[in-house]
Design an enzyme around this catalytic site. Structure first.
Site, PDB file in Angstrom:
ATOM      1  N   ASP A 195       0.897  -1.155   0.000  1.00 33.14           N
ATOM      2  CA  ASP A 195       0.000   0.000   0.000  1.00 33.14           C
ATOM      3  C   ASP A 195       0.929   1.197   0.000  1.00 33.14           C
ATOM      4  OD1 ASP A 195      -1.515   2.257   0.852  1.00 33.14           O
ATOM      5  OD2 ASP A 195      -3.104   0.878   1.425  1.00 33.14           O
ATOM      6  N   HIS A 196       1.085   1.831  -1.152  1.00 28.91           N
ATOM      7  CA  HIS A 196       2.183   2.800  -1.253  1.00 28.91           C
ATOM      8  C   HIS A 196       1.997   3.993  -0.317  1.00 28.91           C
ATOM      9  CE1 HIS A 196      -0.367   4.953  -4.189  1.00 28.91           C
ATOM     10  NE2 HIS A 196       0.425   5.989  -4.042  1.00 28.91           N
ATOM     11  N   HIS A 258      -5.702   2.874   0.918  1.00 32.37           N
ATOM     12  CA  HIS A 258      -4.848   3.991   1.331  1.00 32.37           C
ATOM     13  C   HIS A 258      -5.428   4.784   2.506  1.00 32.37           C
ATOM     14  CE1 HIS A 258      -2.906   2.963  -2.314  1.00 32.37           C
ATOM     15  NE2 HIS A 258      -3.617   3.700  -3.137  1.00 32.37           N
TER      16      HIS A 258
END
Ligand code: BG6
Length: 506
Positions: A195-196, A258
Site C-alpha cells: 500500500d504505497h 490507502h
C-alpha cells in the site's frame, strides 16, 4: 546500547541489504515504467543496493535483454522526477537487467524463469534470493503464484518473497480466497501486500509526530478531539484507466486501502515496540474497531458521487461517463465520503470523515484534527470558531504540519483572529525525501514488513467497506451529481451539517 526496536536504531537506514533478483511480472506495464524502475534506479544511484543485484522483467511481448534495457532507460529518463540519469551508474545498473517473455498460464515461462534465475545467481551472485513482484492484472496474481510454485521456484537456495500490488480482492471473500491461493506457495510472512501510502514519508511521520513527542498524545482522544477529516483529493480524471476504474470506483480504489491505512495510523494505539509484528498488530486492531455499518447507517453516513462534464479554466472537461472505456450509463462512484466510527475507548463517538474523489479542485491529501474549542467566548472573535484549534497534517503536496489557533490582534481592543503555526518539510530538512516505492522496495529486499499490509488488515478493511458497497449497489443515486472541478456532491456537505460540521476547503 543494542536495541531490537528498528525505529530506535540509528543504523536502521544503513541496514544490511542482501543481494537478490527482483522478478517483475508486468514489466511492460505502467507501474513498472512510472514507479518501479525509477525507484530501483534511484536506490542504485544512492548505492543502497547490494552489488549482487538483478532485475528480471517478465511480460508477453517478445523483447531482447537490450531492448528491455532501452525501454527501462527511457522510463527512468522520463519518470525520475528528481534524479538525472548518470551514465556510469546506469551502465552498472543496466548490466543487471534482463528479460523473459512468456504467457502467465504457460509452464514454459516458469521453466525459462528458473533458467534465468540460475543464470543471474551464477553471474550476478544474487545468493539465490528472489523477490517476485506482481504488477499485472489482479486476475493473474493467483495463476502466477501457482506457476511459481509448480516450477519449484517458491523455494530456493536463498529466501523467496512475493510482493502484491493492489487491489487485493474486490470484497472480503475474494480477498480471503486470494490469500488462500497465495499461501499454497508462500507463507503469510513472505507475502508483502503493498500500500504505497504507508511508504510515504509524511505518513510515516504521523507515527513520529504522535509517539516521538509528549505534547500531542494526551489530547489525542474523544475528550479533546471533536472530529477528524481525512481528504484524498485529486484534480485529475481517470487518465486512460477508465476500464479499470469503472470496476473499482473511488471507495475501493482509495478508501478501502490507502485512506483506511491513514486513518489507522492516526487512530491506532502506541505499539509495545516498533517491530513489524507490534506495529501491524496495532494497525489491525484499530481497523477491526471500525464499526461496520447497517444499511440504514450507510444511507446516513456515506455519500457516493460521480462527476459530470464542466468547463474548467476555459477548457471543456468531459464527465466520467464520456471518458474513454467507460460505459455511458456507468454507476461507478468517482467520489466517496464516509463517516467512520471507531468503537474503542479512545475514540467512541468521534466521527472520522473520509473523502476522496477524482476531478476535485486540487490535488491534496491531508488529515485535519478538529479539537474542541474554548467552552466560552470571552473575547471578540473575527471568525467565530471556524478553522481554529485545528491541527493539519499535510501528506502531499507541500508536506508539513500546521496548527491553527486564535491570537490577539495588535491594538487596544481584545479582538482575536485565527493564525497559523507552520512546519514545512522541505524547508526544514532541505533534503530529498525518498519516494514511497524506494522505501517499500528496500524494505521488502531487507525483509522488513512493517509498512506492508497483512492478511488480517486487508480483511478488516473489506469488512467495513463491503456493507457500503452492498447498500450502494441497491441504491439508485442520480449520477452525475457533481461538476468536474467542484468539491463533490451537495449531499456530502449535508452529511456533515447533520452533525454541525463543515468540510474544510484545503
Ligand atoms: C492509486 C490509485 O493507488 O493511488 C489511483 O489507483 C490514485 O487512482 C493513486 O490516483 C494516488 O496516489 P498518489 O501517491 O498520487 O496520491
Amino acid at each position: 546500547m543494542p536495541t531490537d526496536n528498528p525505529f530506535q536504531d540509528p543504523l536502521r537506514f544503513e541496514r544490511q541489504v542482501p543481494p537478490c533478483a527482483i522478478v517483475i511480472f508486468g514489466a511492460n506495464g505502467d507501474l513498472t515504467k512510472r514507479k518501479l524502475l525509477p525507484a530501483l534506479y534511484r536506490l542504485a544511484y544512492d548505492r543502497r543496493l547490494a552489488s549482487g543485484f538483478a532485475v528480471i522483467g517478465i511480460s508477453r511481448t517478445p523483447l531482447t535483454d537490450d531492448q528491455f534495457r532501452e525501454k527501462m532507460r527511457d522510463s527512468v529518463e522520463q519518470f525520475s522526477e528528481d534524479t538525472k540519469l548518470d551514465e556510469e551508474v546506469w551502465a552498472d545498473f543496466a548490466r543487471g537487467l534482463s528479460y523473459v517473455a512468456g504467457d502467465i498460464g504457460d509452464p514454459a515461462l516458469y521453466k525459462n524463469l528458473a533458467d534465468k534465475l540460475a543464470q543471474v545467481e551464477a553471474e550476478r551472485h544474487t545468493g539465490g534470493n528472489a523477490l517476485f513482484y506482481l504488477s499485472t492484472q489482479p486476475s493473474q496474481y493467483a495463476p502466477i503464484a501457482h506457476g511459481i510454485g509448480a516450477a519449484g521456484l517458491g523455494k530456493g537456495n536463498g529466501w523467496r518473497r512475493l510482493v502484491v500490488e493492489k487491489p487485493f480482492g474486490h470484497d472480503l471473500s475474494s480477498a480471503r480466497e486470494l490469500s488462500d491461493r497465495l499461501h499454497e506457495v508462500f507463507e503469510e510472512s513472505d507475502v508483502y501486500r503493498i500500500d504505497h501510502y504507508l511508504g510515504k514519508e509524511t505518513v510515516q511521520n504521523i507515527l513520529a509526530f504522535r509517539f516521538g513527542n509528549g505534547i500531542f498524545e494526551p489530547l489525542w482522544n474523544r475528550r479533546y478531539v471533536n472530529h477528524v477529516q481525512i481528504t484524498g483529493a485529486e484534480a485529475i480524471g481517470v487518465e486512460g484507466r477508465g476500464a479499470y476504474y469503472q470496476e473499482a470506483g473511488a471507495l475501493d480504489d482509495m478508501i478501502q486501502n490507502h485512506l483506511l491505512q491513514v486513518l489507522a495510523t492516526i487512530a491506532m494505539e502506541p505499539s509495545a515496540s516498533f517491530q513489524a509484528t507490534s506495529v501491524r498488530d496495532e494497525r489491525s486492531k484499530l481497523l477491526r474497531s471500525i464499526r461496520p455499518m447497517t444499511s440504514a447507517e450507510v444511507l446516513e453516513n456515506t455519500v457516493a458521487g460521480q462527476y459530470g462534464a464542466a468547463r474548467i479554466g476555459g477548457e471543456d472537461v468531459p464527465g466520467f461517463r464520456q471518458e474513454q472505456g467507460v460505459d455511458p450509463k456507468s454507476r461507478t462512484n468517482t467520489y466517496a465520503a464516509v463517516a467512520f466510527f471507531v468503537d474503542n475507548w479512545r475514540w467512541a463517538g468521534v466521527p472520522f470523515y473520509v473523502r476522496t474523489g477524482k476531478r476535485l479542485p486540487k490535488r491534496v491529501t491531508e488529515i485535519a484534527i478538529q479539537f474542541n474549542t474554548a467552552p466560552l467566548h470571552l473575547f471578540n472573535q473575527d471568525s467565530g470558531d471556524a478553522g481554529v484549534n485545528l491541527l493539519i497534517l499535510r501528506i502531499q503536496p507541500e508536506e508539513g504540519i500546521s496548527l491553527k489557533f486564535l491570537s490577539k490582534r495588535p491594538g487596544s481592543g481584545m479582538t482575536l483572529r485565527p493564525v497559523s503555526m507552520d512546519f514545512n518539510y522541505g524547508s526544514s530538512f532541505g533534503e530529498r525525501s525518498p519516494s514511497a516505492y524506494e522505501t517499500l522496495l528496500l524494505d521488502a529486499i531487507i525483509g522488513d514488513p512493517t509498512l506492508y499490509t497483512r492478511q488480517d488488515m486487508v480483511e478488516a478493511s473489506w469488512s467495513v467497506v463491503e456493507p457500503i458497497q452492498n447498500t450502494w449497489k441497491e441504491t439508485e443515486t442520480d449520477f452525475p451529481n457533481y461538476a468536474a472541478g467542484s468539491w463533490g456532491p451537495a449531499a456530502a456537505d449535508a452529511m456533515l451539517a447533520r452533525r454541525g460540521h463543515v468540510w474544510r476547503k484545503p
